[in-house]
Each structure stands twice: as C-alpha cells, then as structure tokens.
Write an enzyme that holds these catalytic residues in place. Structure first.
Site, PDB file in Angstrom:
ATOM      1  N   ASP A 190       0.845  -1.199   0.000  1.00 35.50           N
ATOM      2  CA  ASP A 190       0.000   0.000   0.000  1.00 35.50           C
ATOM      3  C   ASP A 190       0.879   1.247   0.000  1.00 35.50           C
ATOM      4  O   ASP A 190       1.908   1.300   0.680  1.00 35.50           O
ATOM      5  CB  ASP A 190      -0.874   0.048   1.268  1.00 35.50           C
ATOM      6  CG  ASP A 190      -1.899  -1.077   1.310  1.00 35.50           C
ATOM      7  OD1 ASP A 190      -2.284  -1.576   0.235  1.00 35.50           O
ATOM      8  OD2 ASP A 190      -2.316  -1.446   2.427  1.00 35.50           O
ATOM      9  N   LYS A 208       0.738  -8.494  -1.355  1.00 37.78           N
ATOM     10  CA  LYS A 208      -0.636  -8.219  -1.819  1.00 37.78           C
ATOM     11  C   LYS A 208      -0.678  -6.946  -2.665  1.00 37.78           C
ATOM     12  O   LYS A 208      -0.171  -5.908  -2.243  1.00 37.78           O
ATOM     13  CB  LYS A 208      -1.556  -8.066  -0.607  1.00 37.78           C
ATOM     14  CG  LYS A 208      -3.003  -7.742  -0.967  1.00 37.78           C
ATOM     15  CD  LYS A 208      -3.916  -7.857   0.231  1.00 37.78           C
ATOM     16  CE  LYS A 208      -4.075  -6.598   1.025  1.00 37.78           C
ATOM     17  NZ  LYS A 208      -4.785  -5.514   0.349  1.00 37.78           N
ATOM     18  N   LYS A 219     -11.074  -8.039  -5.511  1.00 40.90           N
ATOM     19  CA  LYS A 219     -12.464  -8.166  -5.015  1.00 40.90           C
ATOM     20  C   LYS A 219     -13.519  -8.127  -6.128  1.00 40.90           C
ATOM     21  O   LYS A 219     -14.332  -7.220  -6.211  1.00 40.90           O
ATOM     22  CB  LYS A 219     -12.764  -7.060  -4.005  1.00 40.90           C
ATOM     23  CG  LYS A 219     -11.907  -7.105  -2.760  1.00 40.90           C
ATOM     24  CD  LYS A 219     -12.378  -6.074  -1.739  1.00 40.90           C
ATOM     25  CE  LYS A 219     -11.515  -6.015  -0.515  1.00 40.90           C
ATOM     26  NZ  LYS A 219     -10.181  -5.446  -0.737  1.00 40.90           N
ATOM     27  N   PHE A 220     -13.531  -9.173  -6.953  1.00 37.27           N
ATOM     28  CA  PHE A 220     -14.506  -9.216  -8.047  1.00 37.27           C
ATOM     29  C   PHE A 220     -15.939  -9.258  -7.519  1.00 37.27           C
ATOM     30  O   PHE A 220     -16.241  -9.961  -6.554  1.00 37.27           O
ATOM     31  CB  PHE A 220     -14.255 -10.443  -8.924  1.00 37.27           C
ATOM     32  CG  PHE A 220     -12.951 -10.395  -9.665  1.00 37.27           C
ATOM     33  CD1 PHE A 220     -12.463  -9.211 -10.196  1.00 37.27           C
ATOM     34  CD2 PHE A 220     -12.197 -11.554  -9.832  1.00 37.27           C
ATOM     35  CE1 PHE A 220     -11.261  -9.168 -10.887  1.00 37.27           C
ATOM     36  CE2 PHE A 220     -10.996 -11.524 -10.515  1.00 37.27           C
ATOM     37  CZ  PHE A 220     -10.525 -10.333 -11.043  1.00 37.27           C
ATOM     38  N   HIS A 221     -16.803  -8.510  -8.184  1.00 35.16           N
ATOM     39  CA  HIS A 221     -18.238  -8.495  -7.838  1.00 35.16           C
ATOM     40  C   HIS A 221     -18.978  -8.023  -9.089  1.00 35.16           C
ATOM     41  O   HIS A 221     -19.153  -6.826  -9.310  1.00 35.16           O
ATOM     42  CB  HIS A 221     -18.488  -7.539  -6.654  1.00 35.16           C
ATOM     43  CG  HIS A 221     -19.874  -7.627  -6.100  1.00 35.16           C
ATOM     44  ND1 HIS A 221     -20.266  -6.970  -4.957  1.00 35.16           N
ATOM     45  CD2 HIS A 221     -20.961  -8.320  -6.516  1.00 35.16           C
ATOM     46  CE1 HIS A 221     -21.533  -7.235  -4.700  1.00 35.16           C
ATOM     47  NE2 HIS A 221     -21.976  -8.045  -5.635  1.00 35.16           N
ATOM     48  N   ILE A 240     -21.389  -9.753 -12.850  1.00 37.77           N
ATOM     49  CA  ILE A 240     -22.156 -10.901 -13.349  1.00 37.77           C
ATOM     50  C   ILE A 240     -21.193 -12.080 -13.598  1.00 37.77           C
ATOM     51  O   ILE A 240     -20.006 -11.867 -13.856  1.00 37.77           O
ATOM     52  CB  ILE A 240     -22.953 -10.556 -14.632  1.00 37.77           C
ATOM     53  CG1 ILE A 240     -22.023 -10.059 -15.737  1.00 37.77           C
ATOM     54  CG2 ILE A 240     -24.047  -9.557 -14.325  1.00 37.77           C
ATOM     55  CD1 ILE A 240     -22.705  -9.927 -17.086  1.00 37.77           C
ATOM     56  N   THR A 272     -15.217  -5.055   6.768  1.00 35.78           N
ATOM     57  CA  THR A 272     -15.182  -4.668   8.185  1.00 35.78           C
ATOM     58  C   THR A 272     -15.428  -3.173   8.360  1.00 35.78           C
ATOM     59  O   THR A 272     -15.691  -2.717   9.459  1.00 35.78           O
ATOM     60  CB  THR A 272     -13.834  -5.045   8.823  1.00 35.78           C
ATOM     61  OG1 THR A 272     -12.788  -4.562   7.994  1.00 35.78           O
ATOM     62  CG2 THR A 272     -13.693  -6.543   8.986  1.00 35.78           C
ATOM     63  N   ARG A 285      -2.319  -6.574  14.827  1.00 33.17           N
ATOM     64  CA  ARG A 285      -1.319  -5.657  15.376  1.00 33.17           C
ATOM     65  C   ARG A 285      -0.533  -6.342  16.498  1.00 33.17           C
ATOM     66  O   ARG A 285      -1.137  -6.828  17.468  1.00 33.17           O
ATOM     67  CB  ARG A 285      -2.004  -4.405  15.980  1.00 33.17           C
ATOM     68  CG  ARG A 285      -2.625  -3.477  14.954  1.00 33.17           C
ATOM     69  CD  ARG A 285      -1.544  -2.805  14.132  1.00 33.17           C
ATOM     70  NE  ARG A 285      -2.062  -1.869  13.144  1.00 33.17           N
ATOM     71  CZ  ARG A 285      -2.354  -2.190  11.870  1.00 33.17           C
ATOM     72  NH1 ARG A 285      -2.189  -3.414  11.440  1.00 33.17           N
ATOM     73  NH2 ARG A 285      -2.776  -1.269  11.028  1.00 33.17           N
ATOM     74  N   GLN A 311      -7.362   0.917  12.274  1.00 31.24           N
ATOM     75  CA  GLN A 311      -8.051  -0.366  12.524  1.00 31.24           C
ATOM     76  C   GLN A 311      -8.739  -0.289  13.891  1.00 31.24           C
ATOM     77  O   GLN A 311      -8.097   0.014  14.895  1.00 31.24           O
ATOM     78  CB  GLN A 311      -7.058  -1.533  12.503  1.00 31.24           C
ATOM     79  CG  GLN A 311      -6.340  -1.723  11.170  1.00 31.24           C
ATOM     80  CD  GLN A 311      -7.234  -2.350  10.101  1.00 31.24           C
ATOM     81  OE1 GLN A 311      -8.443  -2.478  10.272  1.00 31.24           O
ATOM     82  NE2 GLN A 311      -6.637  -2.731   8.991  1.00 31.24           N
TER      83      GLN A 311
HETATM   84  O1  C5P Z   1      -1.686  -1.441   7.448  1.00 31.78           O
HETATM   85  P1  C5P Z   1      -2.670  -2.516   7.806  1.00 31.78           P
HETATM   86  O2  C5P Z   1      -2.049  -3.706   8.505  1.00 31.78           O
HETATM   87  O3  C5P Z   1      -3.865  -1.974   8.558  1.00 31.78           O
HETATM   88  O4  C5P Z   1      -3.165  -3.021   6.377  1.00 31.78           O
HETATM   89  C1  C5P Z   1      -4.219  -3.930   6.263  1.00 31.78           C
HETATM   90  C2  C5P Z   1      -4.472  -4.243   4.807  1.00 31.78           C
HETATM   91  O5  C5P Z   1      -5.583  -5.112   4.734  1.00 31.78           O
HETATM   92  C3  C5P Z   1      -4.774  -3.047   3.910  1.00 31.78           C
HETATM   93  O6  C5P Z   1      -4.268  -3.319   2.606  1.00 31.78           O
HETATM   94  C4  C5P Z   1      -6.266  -3.009   3.888  1.00 31.78           C
HETATM   95  O7  C5P Z   1      -6.777  -2.452   2.695  1.00 31.78           O
HETATM   96  C5  C5P Z   1      -6.604  -4.502   3.968  1.00 31.78           C
HETATM   97  N1  C5P Z   1      -7.900  -4.779   4.550  1.00 31.78           N
HETATM   98  C6  C5P Z   1      -8.266  -4.369   5.810  1.00 31.78           C
HETATM   99  N2  C5P Z   1      -9.503  -4.672   6.314  1.00 31.78           N
HETATM  100  C7  C5P Z   1     -10.355  -5.373   5.568  1.00 31.78           C
HETATM  101  C8  C5P Z   1     -10.007  -5.812   4.296  1.00 31.78           C
HETATM  102  C9  C5P Z   1      -8.757  -5.499   3.808  1.00 31.78           C
HETATM  103  O8  C5P Z   1      -7.472  -3.748   6.514  1.00 31.78           O
HETATM  104  N3  C5P Z   1     -11.528  -5.687   6.079  1.00 31.78           N
END
Ligand code: C5P
Length: 274
Positions: free
Chosen positions: A13, A35, A65-67, A69, A127, A217, A226
């Site tokens: 990211d 990723k 994240k396909f969504h 038809i 989430t 974490r 988060q």
């Molecule tokens: O930096 P961090 O550990 O929070 O990164 C989490 C990664 O997981 C990010 O790429 C975020 O987009 C992804 N992600 C998330 N929560 C989700 C789905 C994906 O944090 N529910």
C-alpha cells in the site's frame, strides 16, 4: 506444488512500482505473499509487480475483489489466475453462488495448468461497514426480525434503540458464517474476515478452509485506523492461516521493516508451537 510456509501477507500500500520492488527484495525472506490491491491495480502496474515477485520466486495475492455478473467474473478470473506469481485472488461473497462458481472454475483450471495451487477467497462483509451502512443495503433485515421477536419491548426509548442496535450487530457473525459457508459450498478455498470472526468461520467451515485476516497488530503497535484488532498470537491461536499485516511492518515504531517482519514471524512461530 509450491507451498507457502510463511503466514504473513504484506499489502503493498502507498508505494510506487520501484518502492514495491525494493520492498519485495528487502522482505522476501520474511513475507509469504505480497498483496496488490486497488491502488496498484488502478495505477496500472499490479501485473508488473506480479512478474517481478514471480521472477524471484515469490507469490502475490491479487486483491481485486470481483463483484459482477458471472460471465464477466469468469473472464477476469481466468486472466488473473493465470498471471505469473498470482497465488490468491478474491471476490465479494455478495456476488452470489453462480458468480463464485465461475471464479472457482478459473482458479482450478489455472492450478492444473500451472501445477501450483491458485486459491480463490471470498470477502464476506467489509469490516468498514457500520450498522447504519449495512441497514441501508438491507443486510440485517432477517436478524432484526429475530431481535424484535425476542426483545419486543418499548423501541421508542434511546436505551432500547441502543440495545437493539447492539444485538443486531452481534448477528453479523452469523451473517459472515452463512456467507463463508456459501463460498465453501460453491468451491472457494477460503475467506478474508475480521479477526473477531475467525472462530465462527473455523467452526462453520472446518479445518481445511483457508482464513485470511487483516487488522492484526503486534502488542504495543499503533492501531492506525483499525478499530478492532488482534495480535498475531491471538489470530493464529483462533485458527487464521494467513495474516495481512501492513503498517506495523511498513512503518515500524522502531528499527527497519525487516526487523519488524522478523519480530512478527518470531511471535507467530511461538504461537504455533504453544
Ligand atoms: O496497514 P494494515 O495492517 O492496517 O493493512 C491492512 C491491509 O488489509 C490493507 O491493505 C487493507 O486495505 C486490507 N484490509 C483491511 N480490512 C479489511 C479488508 C482489507 O485492513 N476488512
């Protein structure tokens, strides 16, 4: 088949192509899978990152994240599942069984051709969805009926409203488990879910179902944005197979990203032997 032992998935990211390659070089011994998400895909170099990772024997999770038809998801899945280095890709479970079946078929065909397992995973409920968001898209109606039936007291009062909202929120676990089971029944390898949902998904879908969880974490690390996090130890002990861990590695409180990744792997190794 090439097996990935390391459980850490690093989201690339906030970096450009060169920085992504540098991170892959620096961290490849400590990271199982890199990723690429919408950011890299939108910048147009996600495919090049897959090629680079593959050239040094590393794998990529294509978080697209396909969504859509089924016919469209079938074509897109066929392309992504055959990209060099791609080991996982995903879809939104809310796309339904026929759509999931197409993604699964593409993953299975690619696995046979490539002679390595390409996994396809479902996103259950994001989430980031709040109760209000979820209600507007109609997700909780069946659970609200349950709550009204069981707690039919005065819904005018603020306290009752709060209780009601909390009870409905608790039902999200059931919804996540239902969606995970649907994904499993449609042939998916696993799901991505919140650490809070690992237990119920493991119970519902069994030991072979792959669970990937973000919001992890290490103790003492900054939570960033988060809200509900778990430590690597907690997530592994609850049954997660892979942990998506970004900022605690990319922006460590002290030391280098490599130091941070090593510390996390030590913690995971301990959790696995405990
Ligand atoms: O930096 P961090 O550990 O929070 O990164 C989490 C990664 O997981 C990010 O790429 C975020 O987009 C992804 N992600 C998330 N929560 C989700 C789905 C994906 O944090 N529910």
């Amino acid at each position: 088949m090439k097996e990935v032992e390391n459980k850490v998935i690093l989201p690339l990211d906030g970096v450009d192509y060169r920085q992504a390659c540098r991170l892959i070089d620096e961290l490849h011994n400590e990271i199982g899978i890199f990723k690429v998400g919408f950011e890299m895909i939108s910048r147009g170099y996600a495919g090049q990152i897959c090629e680079y990772a593959n050239s040094i024997g590393k794998s990529v999770f294509w978080d697209g994240k396909f969504h859509d038809i089924p016919a469209t998801v079938a074509k897109a899945s066929g392309i992504i599942a055959n990209l060099p280095g791609v080991r996982m890709f995903n879809f939104h479970c809310l796309g339904g069984e026929s759509m999931i079946a197409e993604a699964v078929k593409a993953a299975q065909e690619a696995s046979a051709i490539r002679k390595e397992r390409v996994m396809v995973l479902g996103v259950t409920i994001l989430t980031s969805m709040t109760y209000a968001n979820a209600r507007r898209v109609g997700l909780f109606q069946q659970y609200e009926e349950f709550v009204y039936l069981n707690f039919p007291s005065d819904r005018e009062s603020t306290e009752e409203d709060t209780l009601h909202a909390e009870l409905v929120l608790e039902r999200i676990e059931e919804l996540v488990a239902d969606l995970a089971l649907m994904a499993k029944d449609s042939g998916a390898d696993g799901v991505i879910c919140s650490p809070q949902e690992i237990r119920v998904v493991r119970q519902t879908c069994g030991d072979d179902f792959v669970i990937v969880t973000p919001a992890v974490r290490p103790a003492g690390a900054d939570h960033n944005d988060q809200a509900r996090v778990m430590t690597p130890t907690q997530a592994i002990q609850l049954g997660a197979n892979y942990l998506v861990i970004g900022r605690p590695i990319l922006q460590p409180g002290s030391g280098t990203p490599l130091d941070a990744a090593k510390r996390i792997n030590d913690e995971i190794a301990q959790a696995l032997t405990a």
